[in-house]
Design a protein around this motif. Structure first.
Motif, PDB file in Angstrom:
ATOM      1  N   GLU A  81       0.818  -1.211   0.000  1.00  0.00           N
ATOM      2  CA  GLU A  81       0.000   0.000   0.000  1.00  0.00           C
ATOM      3  C   GLU A  81       0.854   1.265   0.000  1.00  0.00           C
ATOM      4  O   GLU A  81       0.522   2.252  -0.664  1.00  0.00           O
ATOM      5  CB  GLU A  81      -0.919  -0.012   1.221  1.00  0.00           C
ATOM      6  CG  GLU A  81      -1.914   1.108   1.228  1.00  0.00           C
ATOM      7  CD  GLU A  81      -2.876   1.015   2.399  1.00  0.00           C
ATOM      8  OE1 GLU A  81      -3.345   2.087   2.832  1.00  0.00           O
ATOM      9  OE2 GLU A  81      -3.155  -0.098   2.873  1.00  0.00           O
ATOM     10  N   ALA A  82       1.976   1.242   0.688  1.00  0.00           N
ATOM     11  CA  ALA A  82       2.858   2.413   0.765  1.00  0.00           C
ATOM     12  C   ALA A  82       3.455   2.790  -0.591  1.00  0.00           C
ATOM     13  O   ALA A  82       3.918   3.913  -0.775  1.00  0.00           O
ATOM     14  CB  ALA A  82       3.980   2.152   1.767  1.00  0.00           C
ATOM     15  N   ALA A  83       3.444   1.875  -1.551  1.00  0.00           N
ATOM     16  CA  ALA A  83       3.999   2.142  -2.879  1.00  0.00           C
ATOM     17  C   ALA A  83       2.902   2.460  -3.897  1.00  0.00           C
ATOM     18  O   ALA A  83       3.162   2.515  -5.090  1.00  0.00           O
ATOM     19  CB  ALA A  83       4.811   0.945  -3.350  1.00  0.00           C
ATOM     20  N   GLY A  84       1.702   2.725  -3.418  1.00  0.00           N
ATOM     21  CA  GLY A  84       0.574   2.989  -4.307  1.00  0.00           C
ATOM     22  C   GLY A  84       0.797   4.155  -5.243  1.00  0.00           C
ATOM     23  O   GLY A  84       0.406   4.107  -6.411  1.00  0.00           O
ATOM     24  N   SER A  85       1.442   5.219  -4.767  1.00  0.00           N
ATOM     25  CA  SER A  85       1.646   6.375  -5.639  1.00  0.00           C
ATOM     26  C   SER A  85       2.632   6.056  -6.754  1.00  0.00           C
ATOM     27  O   SER A  85       2.473   6.526  -7.880  1.00  0.00           O
ATOM     28  CB  SER A  85       2.111   7.587  -4.840  1.00  0.00           C
ATOM     29  OG  SER A  85       3.366   7.342  -4.239  1.00  0.00           O
ATOM     30  N   LEU A  86       3.645   5.255  -6.468  1.00  0.00           N
ATOM     31  CA  LEU A  86       4.603   4.870  -7.509  1.00  0.00           C
ATOM     32  C   LEU A  86       3.916   3.950  -8.524  1.00  0.00           C
ATOM     33  O   LEU A  86       4.125   4.080  -9.724  1.00  0.00           O
ATOM     34  CB  LEU A  86       5.825   4.187  -6.904  1.00  0.00           C
ATOM     35  CG  LEU A  86       6.966   3.881  -7.863  1.00  0.00           C
ATOM     36  CD1 LEU A  86       7.403   5.118  -8.640  1.00  0.00           C
ATOM     37  CD2 LEU A  86       8.148   3.299  -7.109  1.00  0.00           C
ATOM     38  N   LEU A  87       3.069   3.054  -8.055  1.00  0.00           N
ATOM     39  CA  LEU A  87       2.292   2.194  -8.953  1.00  0.00           C
ATOM     40  C   LEU A  87       1.437   3.063  -9.879  1.00  0.00           C
ATOM     41  O   LEU A  87       1.386   2.827 -11.083  1.00  0.00           O
ATOM     42  CB  LEU A  87       1.425   1.243  -8.137  1.00  0.00           C
ATOM     43  CG  LEU A  87       0.631   0.207  -8.910  1.00  0.00           C
ATOM     44  CD1 LEU A  87       1.542  -0.856  -9.480  1.00  0.00           C
ATOM     45  CD2 LEU A  87      -0.409  -0.436  -8.014  1.00  0.00           C
ATOM     46  N   ALA A  88       0.814   4.082  -9.310  1.00  0.00           N
ATOM     47  CA  ALA A  88      -0.018   4.990 -10.112  1.00  0.00           C
ATOM     48  C   ALA A  88       0.827   5.752 -11.122  1.00  0.00           C
ATOM     49  O   ALA A  88       0.420   5.924 -12.270  1.00  0.00           O
ATOM     50  CB  ALA A  88      -0.756   5.955  -9.195  1.00  0.00           C
ATOM     51  N   ASP A  89       2.008   6.204 -10.733  1.00  0.00           N
ATOM     52  CA  ASP A  89       2.885   6.937 -11.656  1.00  0.00           C
ATOM     53  C   ASP A  89       3.295   6.064 -12.837  1.00  0.00           C
ATOM     54  O   ASP A  89       3.294   6.512 -13.972  1.00  0.00           O
ATOM     55  CB  ASP A  89       4.149   7.418 -10.939  1.00  0.00           C
ATOM     56  CG  ASP A  89       3.893   8.555  -9.969  1.00  0.00           C
ATOM     57  OD1 ASP A  89       2.805   9.167 -10.029  1.00  0.00           O
ATOM     58  OD2 ASP A  89       4.786   8.820  -9.148  1.00  0.00           O
ATOM     59  N   LEU A  90       3.663   4.827 -12.548  1.00  0.00           N
ATOM     60  CA  LEU A  90       4.181   3.943 -13.602  1.00  0.00           C
ATOM     61  C   LEU A  90       3.093   3.427 -14.533  1.00  0.00           C
ATOM     62  O   LEU A  90       3.287   3.347 -15.738  1.00  0.00           O
ATOM     63  CB  LEU A  90       4.921   2.754 -12.990  1.00  0.00           C
ATOM     64  CG  LEU A  90       6.206   3.067 -12.235  1.00  0.00           C
ATOM     65  CD1 LEU A  90       6.796   1.783 -11.669  1.00  0.00           C
ATOM     66  CD2 LEU A  90       7.210   3.763 -13.126  1.00  0.00           C
ATOM     67  N   PHE A  91       1.941   3.062 -13.969  1.00  0.00           N
ATOM     68  CA  PHE A  91       0.930   2.364 -14.746  1.00  0.00           C
ATOM     69  C   PHE A  91      -0.390   3.111 -14.891  1.00  0.00           C
ATOM     70  O   PHE A  91      -1.313   2.617 -15.516  1.00  0.00           O
ATOM     71  CB  PHE A  91       0.644   0.990 -14.128  1.00  0.00           C
ATOM     72  CG  PHE A  91       1.859   0.128 -14.046  1.00  0.00           C
ATOM     73  CD1 PHE A  91       2.285  -0.588 -15.158  1.00  0.00           C
ATOM     74  CD2 PHE A  91       2.599   0.035 -12.891  1.00  0.00           C
ATOM     75  CE1 PHE A  91       3.407  -1.375 -15.104  1.00  0.00           C
ATOM     76  CE2 PHE A  91       3.729  -0.754 -12.823  1.00  0.00           C
ATOM     77  CZ  PHE A  91       4.144  -1.456 -13.934  1.00  0.00           C
ATOM     78  N   GLY A  92      -0.484   4.268 -14.277  1.00  0.00           N
ATOM     79  CA  GLY A  92      -1.736   5.008 -14.325  1.00  0.00           C
ATOM     80  C   GLY A  92      -2.803   4.414 -13.431  1.00  0.00           C
ATOM     81  O   GLY A  92      -3.975   4.672 -13.609  1.00  0.00           O
ATOM     82  N   ALA A  93      -2.396   3.599 -12.471  1.00  0.00           N
ATOM     83  CA  ALA A  93      -3.352   2.971 -11.557  1.00  0.00           C
ATOM     84  C   ALA A  93      -3.825   3.993 -10.526  1.00  0.00           C
ATOM     85  O   ALA A  93      -3.145   4.971 -10.257  1.00  0.00           O
ATOM     86  CB  ALA A  93      -2.703   1.781 -10.843  1.00  0.00           C
ATOM     87  N   VAL A  94      -4.945   3.727  -9.947  1.00  0.00           N
ATOM     88  CA  VAL A  94      -5.447   4.566  -8.863  1.00  0.00           C
ATOM     89  C   VAL A  94      -4.613   4.280  -7.624  1.00  0.00           C
ATOM     90  O   VAL A  94      -4.435   3.128  -7.246  1.00  0.00           O
ATOM     91  CB  VAL A  94      -6.937   4.265  -8.592  1.00  0.00           C
ATOM     92  CG1 VAL A  94      -7.428   5.065  -7.416  1.00  0.00           C
ATOM     93  CG2 VAL A  94      -7.757   4.546  -9.831  1.00  0.00           C
TER      94      VAL A  94
END
Length: 95
Positions: A81-94
């Protein structure tokens, strides 16, 4: 949790992931990440595997699963969960 790439390399890597994610024919948010489906081609499978392996060097908290079938490639990316913003940056995920 942070990526160990410097700013210029992080920008380049982000562009690589976003370009790849743009080729997906389907995307599905999952509880701890994202599942992307692509047409099955050897070139795309190779690109995904290489990029995921490179990502593991700088962001070891990501978990990548690549499922290959004759009809499609499915890339599942999981992150804490703490890496959610990086996931969103890379893949456009929420996030």
């Amino acid at each position: 949790m942070a990526c160990t790439l410097d700013a210029s390399r992080l920008g380049e890597r982000t562009e690589q992931w976003q370009r790849l994610a743009g080729k997906a024919t389907r995307r599905e948010e999952i509880p701890d990440g994202l599942r992307l489906t692509f047409p099955s081609t050897p070139e795309l499978a190779s690109e995904m595997a290489s990029l995921a392996a490179a990502e593991q060097e700088c962001c070891s908290f990501f978990d990548f699963t690549l499922h290959l079938t004759p009809a499609e490639l499915v890339l599942t990316v999981r992150a804490p969960e703490a890496a959610g913003s990086l996931l969103a940056d890379l893949f456009g995920a929420v996030a």
